[in-house]
Design an enzyme around this catalytic site. Structure first.
Site, PDB file in Angstrom:
ATOM      1  CB  CYS A  66      -0.868  -0.064   0.931  1.00 12.55           C
ATOM      2  SG  CYS A  66       0.059  -0.319   2.897  1.00 12.55           S
ATOM      3  N   GLY A  67       0.762   2.500   0.513  1.00 10.85           N
ATOM      4  CA  GLY A  67       0.762   3.623   0.514  1.00 10.85           C
ATOM      5  C   GLY A  67       2.844   3.291   1.260  1.00 10.85           C
ATOM      6  N   GLY A  71      -0.803  -0.330   6.396  1.00 11.03           N
ATOM      7  CA  GLY A  71      -2.449  -0.896   6.789  1.00 11.03           C
ATOM      8  C   GLY A  71      -2.411  -2.062   6.037  1.00 11.03           C
TER       9      GLY A  71
END
Length: 154
Positions: A66-67, A71
């Site tokens: 993810c970024g 998360g």
């Protein structure tokens, strides 16, 4: 025999996930890609889907992007029996396998360069849990999961 690998990630992690997919293909490592390239599916859904398939034995290991990697690692660690490690360096990736038996590697496309990420993936794939002094610690984690009623299959 090489491990069965799943890849996953959201739109923020897509560039890194695609680079990892190309790298695994070049190395002739089989994988299935559960990632998306648009924001239609949020990372919690993808990370859960992939982590559940690790928990049920469909896949031996998974890489989630993810970024930041935070998360997807949080979500994957919610799945009983799954140990996800956020690693952006080779040493941590190796220790994730050797000491913690992490079946899921989480990385962030916005915090690591592609070449460094590929080295991290290679280091993580190149190690297996060997037990030793860490075996007792992993047993304590399994005991905690059992006491909390979150053991696999419950």
């Amino acid at each position: 025999m090489s491990p069965r690998i799943a890849l996953g990630g959201d739109d923020a992690g897509a560039p890194l996930r695609r680079a990892i997919a190309a790298h695994l293909t070049e190395r002739a490592i089989a994988f299935d890609d559960f990632g998306v390239d648009t924001d239609d599916v949020p990372y919690p859904e993808i990370a859960e889907r992939v982590a559940r398939r690790v928990a049920d034995g469909t896949y031996d290991r998974a890489v989630l992007c993810c970024g930041t990697g935070i998360g997807v690692s949080v979500v994957a660690n919610k799945i009983p029996g799954v140990y996800a490690a956020l690693a952006h360096d080779v040493y941590s990736a190796r220790r994730a396998r050797l000491s913690n038996n992490a079946q899921v590697l989480a990385m962030g496309a916005r915090v690591i360069g592609v070449q460094a990420a590929l080295e991290v993936v290679d280091a993580w794939l190149g190690e297996d849990f060997r037990g030793g002094p860490s075996a007792d610690k992993i047993a304590l984690i399994a005991d905690l999961e059992s006491r909390l009623g979150t053991s696999p299959g419950q």
